[in-house]
Design an enzyme around this catalytic site. Structure first.
Site, PDB file in Angstrom:
ATOM      1  N   HIS A 273    -102.274 -71.236  24.968  1.00 49.95           N
ATOM      2  CA  HIS A 273    -103.454 -71.238  24.114  1.00 49.95           C
ATOM      3  C   HIS A 273    -103.818 -69.829  23.683  1.00 49.95           C
ATOM      4  CE1 HIS A 273    -104.605 -75.181  26.275  1.00 49.95           C
ATOM      5  NE2 HIS A 273    -103.933 -75.435  25.178  1.00 49.95           N
ATOM      6  N   LEU A 292    -118.541 -69.611  39.210  1.00 50.45           N
ATOM      7  CA  LEU A 292    -119.013 -70.992  39.091  1.00 50.45           C
ATOM      8  C   LEU A 292    -119.449 -71.526  40.449  1.00 50.45           C
ATOM      9  CD1 LEU A 292    -116.366 -72.354  36.574  1.00 50.45           C
ATOM     10  CD2 LEU A 292    -118.837 -72.389  36.219  1.00 50.45           C
ATOM     11  N   ASP A 294    -120.455 -69.706  43.010  1.00 55.15           N
ATOM     12  CA  ASP A 294    -121.693 -69.026  43.408  1.00 55.15           C
ATOM     13  C   ASP A 294    -122.902 -69.614  42.687  1.00 55.15           C
ATOM     14  OD1 ASP A 294    -120.113 -67.491  44.967  1.00 55.15           O
ATOM     15  OD2 ASP A 294    -120.146 -65.711  43.663  1.00 55.15           O
ATOM     16  N   ALA A 297    -121.666 -74.827  41.317  1.00 50.21           N
ATOM     17  CA  ALA A 297    -120.715 -75.877  40.948  1.00 50.21           C
ATOM     18  C   ALA A 297    -119.821 -76.183  42.148  1.00 50.21           C
ATOM     19  CB  ALA A 297    -119.878 -75.431  39.767  1.00 50.21           C
ATOM     20  N   VAL A 299    -116.378 -76.200  43.357  1.00 51.05           N
ATOM     21  CA  VAL A 299    -115.116 -75.611  42.905  1.00 51.05           C
ATOM     22  C   VAL A 299    -114.091 -75.756  44.023  1.00 51.05           C
ATOM     23  CG1 VAL A 299    -113.984 -73.512  42.075  1.00 51.05           C
ATOM     24  CG2 VAL A 299    -116.358 -73.970  41.441  1.00 51.05           C
ATOM     25  N   THR A 301    -110.349 -75.345  46.084  1.00 51.76           N
ATOM     26  CA  THR A 301    -109.569 -74.144  46.375  1.00 51.76           C
ATOM     27  C   THR A 301    -108.312 -74.074  45.517  1.00 51.76           C
ATOM     28  OG1 THR A 301    -108.545 -75.421  48.124  1.00 51.76           O
ATOM     29  CG2 THR A 301    -110.321 -73.922  48.763  1.00 51.76           C
ATOM     30  N   SER A 302    -107.914 -75.206  44.979  1.00 54.85           N
ATOM     31  CA  SER A 302    -106.768 -75.206  44.070  1.00 54.85           C
ATOM     32  C   SER A 302    -106.876 -76.455  43.203  1.00 54.85           C
ATOM     33  CB  SER A 302    -105.447 -75.249  44.849  1.00 54.85           C
ATOM     34  OG  SER A 302    -105.253 -76.548  45.369  1.00 54.85           O
TER      35      SER A 302
END
Lengths: 607, 423
Positions: A273, A292, A294, A297, A299, A301-302
């Site tokens: 992209h 995000l 912090d 959200a 999130v 780890t992978s």
């Protein structure tokens, strides 16, 4: 932006630049969802007007085609979504034209490669006028059970597998269009499904951003949780971070930013992209994921743990009683297109036309199995192409050379023959090239040029039956038939046709056998004794020599030879050859006619 | 793709060629490019000032901080420039962690000066930001607090009022010239589809602004409307990106087709190799191997998309497999043939090319103790996956095959388990 729902079950779109497949896919989706109104109201195809026939379920419907954005908007004032399938060259101008229409609220731009400065103009205009741009460089988006942009979500099978025909509770937004399809599947596996999904596109400056859509989803009551798939490059995710920090998003957000692998690359790297470019630390996937997280959200780890994170977040909402059960229904069966059904082996259909001589299905066209590259690289001539397409075999070079000589010799014979005459008259009457050519060709027959086949037929019959020239000629006379291939308007026994001599010389030098020609010469000797103009003419020479070619080359069975002579292949040779000359006569006529007009004009000017 | 860095020489060439259209006067800058193929005599004939003026020479390789790294030579004559170039041409240098040879230099007249201004224009989502400072030059970062920035929204006119905050503090006698210069450069920036432009520094020569150092980026998607204005523009690869022979082979394939074929070797001795369909998915596969803690074992990044034909896939897959199987060391390796759920690509058709390559390379795969992991969905995936399973049995190589029912990156985990399991 913000505010809520963009689409509904009655949303209609205008589709710019006619593309049959994506429109059909939209209509199939409509049918699957049980929509009553097709989601495409009109098509804009610059320079064209009328209707396009498409399927709505089993029925065929006609969708109006307009030549301008303005005309389409005037004709369909309730269509407020504009789906732009223009190329990257013209997408910006047509999108701006659409944004300027008061009836258009949402513009989706599919093209990849729209210049950044143009996209920025669209963004500025949309912001000032409270409109929404999705894309450029996107597949679009979908509101489950309601409305789908173009090719979003792939095949019908996939749409059914992901239950996109009815709304779930998850709002999803991503940059990548390809990955959005993957996520529709993932989300369908671990939640009650998508409510709305948007791919904002991979450009540096997408028309609307991840946070624009997240904030919008937050305002839609049916959306209970939000899934975001971001990408390295740019700072778009930080506006989402800000929104989260400011408490503007009340619903749980599960997010992942891809591109953590960029640090493994030794130099700066640009992924697929335009926006996915490794830049400063702030733009890295790691930094964005951390920010995000912090900001509150969920999130993982992978990416591998993304699905679990979505599942757990949804599970919590279920526990909290925030998810009402989805009304399931079985979507109707979409009638399958014939070509797809054939491909999958479910049905068969008889062909309409059979061609055994040429094949355009492969990488390059083939003539009788010989690929075009061999024809060009091996220096094949027109004679070889004729032998491939007419006789479906490669003939020896002397044969194809002979065919070429015949074509060259018969290409033209002056203006005083019926074909040329007709052609010239037609051209002078102001008709076009094809009409003039055809009017000349239509005179080819027993009196003009068309005697090759007849000559071959009669010579072959007489020779094969062992008739002496005397018996042959006299039997013809008895039946009242003139011997085809014998006789000329001008040529005499002492003034032979040069063309006949050339053909005979070539054949004597190269053909393994010239028995039919020798027979024709004996016939000529006899007819000349009757009248001095009864010479062997070009038709007779070609007819007899073609018999020698067919019989002597050893490439044809007796049955095949009869067939070739019977069908009239040999007159085809004359038609082909004389077309060259007739086209020449036409162009000559157009040129000289113009000169003549100029001269006539000069005459009327008083001196 | 989009924003592309261009060489300083090209930035200055575009500035010189188009400046007059916006300011009404010529910008008397001179510069010459020197590469391996440059003949100094010919160059001196074309650019006579080279023989008369004192010169500056520096590498033109898309990296900055050249002055601080001792790569700029001042006040030389042409012979000395030729000597400077000769000593450095093709020599590898390391800049910001990227290593690469210097292949291109820029030569300009040496301009003694005492004033150094800073100008920077960046295209942003809602407009452009323009920064200016009277304290430019190599100490700009130390003087960052003196840099003034304004934002010009898309479509707004860049008037004197808008510009005023930038030039508010500079002496009156040069203010007009500098303001006019910034306005002309900004107009040129927009006209030529620049996305980034920086002069650090520009100075005044005979009272007129004169850029000494310049960086630029163009939006290459705008090439279709700018090819005349841009002239013979070059978009060099980022500094330090040196392609191996296999990488340039794939790059060549990529240039020839409308599809996208990408291949970068990250670690030739890595034991996990990938060949992934789709731009978005390929990044995520590489991410996942890294995020699960095995970045050091990742051999490559590889992406194919945009419906390459069978022959292209075959050639591409051969390269990936050759690299993945080179120098067998007795330890297990894993090849991840991954992908998301395709929208409309026929999965069975694209797998044909991969399967042919795998068959060809059977013995190499075995020698490298390769384990293959496949995951893909989309049109016709059942048939594609069945072919892959059948191939495993046919050539006797362990192949695990998954469809859309499995997570996309589950096979990354399996690949890691494979290479870490006791051999």
């Amino acid at each position: 932006m913000a505010t809520g729902q963009l689409f509904s079950r009655t949303t209609q779109a205008l589709f710019y630049n006619y593309k049959q497949l994506p429109i059909q896919r939209m209509l199939d989706f409509d049918f699957l969802c049980g929509r009553e109104l097709p989601s495409v109201a009109g098509i804009i195809n610059p320079g064209a007007e009328g209707f396009q026939k498409l399927f709505f379920g089993q029925e065929e419907i006609a969708i109006p085609v307009h030549s301008t954005v303005e005309a389409a908007c005037a004709a369909h004032p309730t269509a407020d979504v504009f789906i732009n399938f223009a190329s990257f060259r013209s997408a910006a101008a047509s999108s701006m034209a659409a944004l300027k229409q008061p009836t258009v609220r949402v513009v989706a731009i599919i093209a990849e490669g729209v210049p950044e400065a143009d996209a920025k103009q669209l963004i500025a205009y949309a912001r000032a006028n409270n409109k929404v741009v999705i894309g450029p460089a996107t597949v679009g988006g979908i509101q489950a059970g309601a409305f789908k942009i173009g090719d979003t979500a792939g095949t019908i099978d996939n749409i059914i597998a992901c239950k996109l025909y009815r709304p779930g509770s998850v709002g999803f937004v991503s940059k990548s269009g390809g990955m959005s399809n993957e996520l529709y599947n993932t989300i369908a596996r671990v939640t009650d499904g998508i409510y709305e999904g948007i791919a904002i596109g991979g450009d540096v400056f997408p028309g609307s951003t991840l946070s624009d859509h997240v904030l919008r989803f937050n305002n839609i009551p049916q959306v209970k949780m939000i899934v975001v798939l971001g990408e390295l490059g740019g700072r778009d995710e930080y506006s989402l971070v800000e929104a989260l920090k400011q408490g503007k998003v009340s619903k749980p957000v599960v997010a992942w930013v891809s591109g953590t692998c960029a640090r493994l690359f030794k130099s700066e790297v640009q992924f697929g992209h335009a926006g996915a470019k490794s830049g400063g630390e702030m733009e890295s996937a790691q930094a964005k994921n951390q920010a995000l997280k912090d900001a509150g959200a969920v999130v993982p780890t992978s990416y591998e743990a993304f699905e679990t994170a979505i599942k757990e977040t949804f599970g919590k909402l279920v526990e909290e009683g925030k998810i009402s059960s989805v009304k399931e229904f079985t979507p109707p069966q979409i009638p399958e297109d014939l070509n797809i059904a054939i491909k999958s082996g479910k049905v068969r259909a008889p062909t309409h036309i059979i061609s055994t001589i040429s094949d355009d299905r492969g990488e390059e066209p083939c003539y009788a199995g010989v690929p075009m590259s061999s024809i060009v690289e091996q220096g094949y001539g027109v004679g070889d192409v004729i032998s491939l397409l007419w006789f479906k075999r490669s003939l020896p070079r002397y044969c194809t050379h002979f065919i070429e000589i015949c074509i060259m010799l018969c290409a033209d014979h002056g203006p005083c023959v019926s074909g040329a005459h007709n052609t010239i008259v037609t051209a002078r009457a102001g008709k076009d090239l094809v009409s003039s050519l055809v009017s000349g060709l239509l005179t080819i027959g027993p009196r003009f040029g068309g005697a090759i086949d007849d000559a071959a037929r009669y010579f072959k019959d007489a020779y094969d039956r062992g008739l002496t020239p005397y018996e042959f000629v006299e039997s013809m006379k008895k039946k009242g038939i003139r011997v085809p291939g014998i006789g000329h308007r001008i040529k005499r026994g002492d003034n032979r046709d040069k063309r006949v001599e050339l053909l005979q010389l070539f054949a004597r030098t190269h053909f393994p056998s010239v028995k039919y020609m020798e027979y024709a010469v004996q016939v000529e000797t006899y007819t000349l004794s009757k009248a001095n103009n009864l010479v062997l003419n070009v038709d007779g020479a070609i007819g007899s020599l073609f018999l020698d070619l067919l019989a002597g080359s050893g490439m044809f069975t007796k049955q095949e030879i009869d067939e070739i002579v019977g069908i009239g292949y040999l007159n085809g040779l004359f038609v082909l050859a004389r077309s060259i000359g007739l086209i020449g006569e036409i162009t000559d006529m157009i040129n000289s006619f113009i000169t003549m007009l100029l001269k006539a004009e000069l005459l009327v000017v008083p001196s | 793709m989009a924003r592309k860095k261009i060489r300083e020489y090209d930035s200055k060439r575009l500035l010189k060629e188009h400046f007059k259209r916006f300011s009404g006067r010529d910008l008397p800058i001179k510069s010459a490019q020197v590469t391996e193929s440059t003949d100094f005599n010919e160059l001196a004939e074309k650019e006579p000032w080279l023989s008369s003026a004192k010169l500056v020479v520096k590498p033109d390789m898309l990296f900055g901080k050249r002055g601080k790294s001792g790569l700029v030579a001042l006040n030389l004559n042409l012979d000395q420039v030729a000597d400077f170039v000769k000593q450095r041409l093709g020599k590898e240098v390391e800049m910001g962690g990227c290593k690469g040879p210097i292949t291109t230099f820029i030569v300009e007249p040496f301009i003694p000066h005492d004033q150094e201004f800073y100008l920077n224009i960046v295209s942003e989502r809602l407009g452009c930001s323009i920064s200016f400072s009277e304290c430019g030059g190599i100490e700009i970062e130390e003087n960052w607090d003196k840099v003034k920035t304004i934002f010009v929204p898309t479509g707004a006119t860049f008037t004197s009022e808008v510009c005023a905050p930038l030039v508010a503090t500079i002496p009156l006698e040069i203010k007009g010239e500098i303001e006019e210069f910034i306005q002309s450069v900004f107009a040129l920036f927009q006209d030529l589809d620049f996305t980034f432009l920086e002069m650090n520094p520009f100075t005044l020569v005979d009272g007129k602004p004169y850029p000494l150092d310049m960086r630029g980026e163009l939006d290459d998607t705008a090439a279709f409307k700018n090819f005349k204005k841009w002239g013979n523009i070059e978009f060099p690869m980022p500094f330090g990106r040196v392609m191996s022979s296999t990488e340039s082979f794939v790059h060549g394939l990529d240039e020839k087709t409308s599809a996208s074929l990408k291949f970068t070797v990250l670690n030739p001795e890595g034991r996990i190799w990938t060949m992934v369909a789709g731009g978005g998915a390929s990044v995520i596969y590489a991410d996942t191997v890294g995020d699960l803690g095995y970045a050091s074992e990742l051999g490559n990044y590889a992406e194919y998309s945009g419906a390459p034909n069978e022959e292209e896939v075959l050639q591409y897959a051969r390269v990936v497999i050759d690299c993945a199987t080179s120098d067998p060391d007795g330890q297990k390796r894993a090849l991840v043939i991954g992908g998301g759920i395709a929208n409309f690509t026929d999965v069975a058709a694209t797998f044909n090319g991969i399967i042919r390559a795998l068959k060809e390379k059977e013995s190499k795969l075995k020698a490298a103790r390769m384990n293959i992991y496949v995951r893909r969905g989309g049109p016709n995936y059942q048939r594609g996956l069945a072919k892959m399973r059948a191939l495993g049995e046919e050539i006797g190589i362990p192949i695990e095959v998954y469809g859309p029912e499995a997570t996309m990156t589950g096979i990354c985990k399996q690949a890691i388990e494979c290479i870490t399991a006791a051999a």
